[in-house]
Design a protein around this motif. Structure first.
Motif, PDB file in Angstrom:
ATOM      1  N   GLY A   1       9.743  51.978  -9.569  1.00  0.00           N
ATOM      2  CA  GLY A   1      10.476  51.091  -8.685  1.00  0.00           C
ATOM      3  C   GLY A   1      10.720  51.809  -7.374  1.00  0.00           C
ATOM      4  O   GLY A   1      10.261  52.936  -7.168  1.00  0.00           O
TER       5      GLY A   1
ATOM      6  N   PRO B   1      14.804  49.522 -16.190  1.00  0.00           N
ATOM      7  CA  PRO B   1      16.199  49.961 -16.257  1.00  0.00           C
ATOM      8  C   PRO B   1      17.215  48.904 -15.833  1.00  0.00           C
ATOM      9  O   PRO B   1      18.385  48.991 -16.194  1.00  0.00           O
ATOM     10  CB  PRO B   1      16.259  51.175 -15.331  1.00  0.00           C
ATOM     11  N   LYS B   2      16.791  47.886 -15.093  1.00  0.00           N
ATOM     12  CA  LYS B   2      17.736  46.854 -14.659  1.00  0.00           C
ATOM     13  C   LYS B   2      18.110  45.884 -15.780  1.00  0.00           C
ATOM     14  O   LYS B   2      19.028  45.086 -15.635  1.00  0.00           O
ATOM     15  CB  LYS B   2      17.177  46.078 -13.470  1.00  0.00           C
ATOM     16  N   VAL B   3      17.412  45.943 -16.904  1.00  0.00           N
ATOM     17  CA  VAL B   3      17.657  45.009 -18.013  1.00  0.00           C
ATOM     18  C   VAL B   3      18.744  45.552 -18.933  1.00  0.00           C
ATOM     19  O   VAL B   3      18.664  46.684 -19.409  1.00  0.00           O
ATOM     20  CB  VAL B   3      16.363  44.770 -18.814  1.00  0.00           C
TER      21      VAL B   3
END
Length: 141
Positions: free
Chosen positions: A13, A76-78
């Motif tokens: 990302g 990682p945003k989940v």
């Protein structure tokens, strides 16, 4: 059981490089023996679609008569809890609708899945190796 990509892949990302995997187990309500091969195949297809909507990848899926196992590679945003809620909610809706004759009355008119689930992080180096690596860092004195 369908096998997906086996290689370690890093998600990149703007500000993060990660490789996160979670092993999930969902059990049917009252451990009802509802799954057959056709129903498990449909469940897998539903789970793939839900994972896609979270920009996650279902790497492995299998199950028995009363539970399913999933291995998911996710960004990682989940939040795992949100992913689980969506996986269980969407699959419950479609499985009850499409396999009405196979599920018992308790599951047809109530929850399909048990409210609990198993989740374990997995992949990467064993914890003992990571601990040893961190301990070996040259700390300034």
């Amino acid at each position: 059981m369908r096998s997906r990509s086996q290689d370690v892949e890093y998600r990149r990302g703007r500000h993060v490089v990660s490789t996160l995997h979670v092993h999930l187990v969902f059990v049917t309500k009252y451990r009802g023996n509802v799954f057959d091969d056709a129903m498990l195949r449909r469940c897998e297809d539903i789970m793939v679609e839900v994972c896609d909507s979270f920009e996650a990848e279902l790497r492995e899926f299998n199950g028995e008569h009363d539970h399913v196992h999933l291995l998911i590679h996710y960004p990682p945003k989940v939040a795992i809890s949100k992913l689980v809620n969506s996986l269980k909610g969407v699959s419950s809706h479609y499985l009850r609708k499409e396999f009405t004759g196979q599920v018992g009355p308790a599951i047809t008119h109530g929850p399909f899945w048990s409210p609990s689930y198993f989740a374990a992080s997995c992949g990467g180096a064993p914890l003992s190796m990571i601990k040893a690596y961190i301990e070996q860092q040259r700390r300034p004195t």
